[in-house]
Scaffold this active site. Structure first.
Site, PDB file in Angstrom:
ATOM      1  CE  LYS A   1      -0.177  -0.410   4.924  1.00  0.00           C
ATOM      2  NZ  LYS A   1      -1.038  -0.880   6.054  1.00  0.00           N
TER       3      LYS A   1
ATOM      4  CE1 TYR B   1      13.296  31.495   5.617  1.00  0.00           C
ATOM      5  CE2 TYR B   1      13.326  29.163   5.086  1.00  0.00           C
ATOM      6  CZ  TYR B   1      13.085  30.512   4.550  1.00  0.00           C
ATOM      7  OH  TYR B   1      12.774  30.829   3.364  1.00  0.00           O
TER       8      TYR B   1
HETATM    9  C1  LIG Z   1      -0.433  -1.798   6.846  1.00  0.00           C
HETATM   10  C2  LIG Z   1      -0.755  -3.303   7.260  1.00  0.00           C
HETATM   11  C3  LIG Z   1      -0.154  -4.343   7.307  1.00  0.00           C
HETATM   12  C4  LIG Z   1       1.348  -4.211   7.099  1.00  0.00           C
HETATM   13  O1  LIG Z   1       1.838  -4.180   8.349  1.00  0.00           O
HETATM   14  P1  LIG Z   1       3.488  -3.843   8.736  1.00  0.00           P
HETATM   15  O2  LIG Z   1       3.651  -3.549  10.359  1.00  0.00           O
HETATM   16  O3  LIG Z   1       3.847  -2.613   7.970  1.00  0.00           O
HETATM   17  O4  LIG Z   1       4.152  -5.265   8.246  1.00  0.00           O
HETATM   18  C5  LIG Z   1      -0.857  -5.749   7.453  1.00  0.00           C
HETATM   19  N1  LIG Z   1      -2.092  -5.787   7.571  1.00  0.00           N
HETATM   20  C6  LIG Z   1      -2.847  -4.574   7.505  1.00  0.00           C
HETATM   21  C7  LIG Z   1      -4.309  -4.617   7.799  1.00  0.00           C
HETATM   22  C8  LIG Z   1      -2.386  -3.355   7.418  1.00  0.00           C
HETATM   23  O5  LIG Z   1      -2.993  -2.334   7.375  1.00  0.00           O
END
Ligand SMILES: *Cc1c(COP(=O)(O)O)cnc(C)c1O
Length: 362
Positions: free
Chosen positions: A40, A255
């Site tokens: 994702k 800054y």
């Molecule tokens: C993002 C996500 C994962 C992966 O989690 P990590 O901690 O990055 O391994 C797994 N399951 C769900 C439902 C997620 O939203």
């Protein structure tokens, strides 16, 4: 494509290290369990198409994305191979897209279940997300009984839940969620199950079920923060020196004039800023590496630029066009995250679009 010549920084993504991480995690699973890759947010900021293709070559057959649009893009990159699960599930009006692109929605609540039951007509698959204590996405198990008839029309191929505290191995919430999950899936025991994220894999075989869902560990972030990082580093970021300023009288940098240099000093200005996702919280706190020497980030992180005190670095490297390592050369994503007061996930997913990206080890 942004060229290395014009970019303010070069982000190098090691697909070999990524594939090694996938194989390493898979090797930790109990026999018969498989490892899905979570890609994702554009593969945690690294480029979902390239990342997923490399993982598919390593043997990965199951992928998770958050959004429908991410799934559609990923389906194009992967062709017909592999299963793609979409965590958001089927929002109203989207069922046709799921079916057209061969995507598997994760059904999160009663409305999604009845919608998918009526739209898919048993012809397409879905996963079911049970809430075991996140109170975010997923069906509360008390609603399961009432929904049983609709669920039978959903073509379920997986039942899953998600851990809230997996990176804290001693947190009692882990065992609690495991117990709820085992209890809730009693009437769904014919379905393959999935509970563990990256850190969950390290909680042991009881948490691994049939399919683990690894995200952040694939990309090199430590899934076991209480212990040394078992993963290989996947990203390197090299910031380009745009100008070197010799300061010969005591002066302030940047800054807000928050950093005062004692002359004589050399300040290198690098083409990375908070607009590139480099956290402003690193102002006067972060560091880089130049010629093996740690150089402190001085002054504030601005939109397009950061400044380092390179007085102590090897002088032949202190010149415009040279590179200062921001990730790599001993600096990990976890290091940067800790200094910035955030987590590796956020550092990765903020890596900006202005970097020249170089994929190696394919
Ligand atoms: C993002 C996500 C994962 C992966 O989690 P990590 O901690 O990055 O391994 C797994 N399951 C769900 C439902 C997620 O939203």
């Amino acid at each position: 494509m942004i060229s290395q010549e014009s970019a303010g920084a070069v982000l190098t993504i090691d697909l070999q290290a990524l594939a090694d991480n996938w194989r390493g995690l898979k090797g930790r699973l109990k026999p018969g369990a498989d490892l899905a890759s979570v890609v994702k947010a554009d593969g945690y900021g690294l480029g979902a198409d390239k990342v997923a293709s490399a993982l598919a070559r390593a043997g990965c057959r199951n992928f998770f994305v958050a959004r429908l649009d991410e799934g559609i893009r990923l389906r194009k990159a992967l062709g017909s191979q592999g299963r793609i699960f979409v965590l958001d599930g089927p929002l109203p009006g989207t069922a046709k897209e799921f079916i057209a692109h061969d995507l598997i929605p994760v059904l999160n609540e009663a409305g999604q279940i009845s919608y998918w039951a009526s739209e898919s007509k048993g012809q397409a698959k879905a996963a079911l997300h049970l809430d075991t204590g996140m109170n975010r996405l997923g069906l509360p198990s008390v609603e399961l009984a009432d929904l049983q008839p609709a669920l039978e029309a959903c073509g379920l191929c997986l039942v899953m839940s998600h851990l809230a505290c997996a990176e804290e191995s001693q947190n009692p919430k882990n065992a609690l969620q495991l117990r709820w999950f085992l209890e809730a899936r009693k009437n769904l025991s014919h379905l393959p199950a999935s509970l563990a994220n990256s850190s969950g894999i390290f909680l042991g075989p009881d948490y691994q079920f049939d399919l683990a869902r690894a995200g952040v560990a694939l990309y090199g972030v430590n899934p076991t923060p209480e212990q040394p990082n078992p993963m290989a580093q996947v990203v390197q970021l090299q910031g380009k020196i745009i100008q070197v300023r010799a300061v010969d009288t005591p002066e302030t940098v940047g800054y807000g004039a928050t950093h005062r240099v004692e002359a004589p000093a050399l300040i290198a200005t690098v083409g990375v800023g908070y607009a590139d996702g480099w956290p402003r919280a690193l102002s006067n706190r972060g560091c880089g590496v130049l010629g093996g020497v740690r150089v402190p980030l001085v002054g504030r992180v601005s939109m397009d630029l950061i400044t380092f005190d390179v007085t102590k670095a090897p002088s032949h490297l202190v010149k415009p066009g040279g590179f200062i390592s921001l990730l790599g050369d001993g600096l990990t994503v976890d290091d940067v995250a800790e200094t910035a007061g955030t987590i590796g996930y956020e550092i990765l997913t903020n890596l900006g679009p202005r970097y020249a990206r170089s994929f190696v080890g394919a």
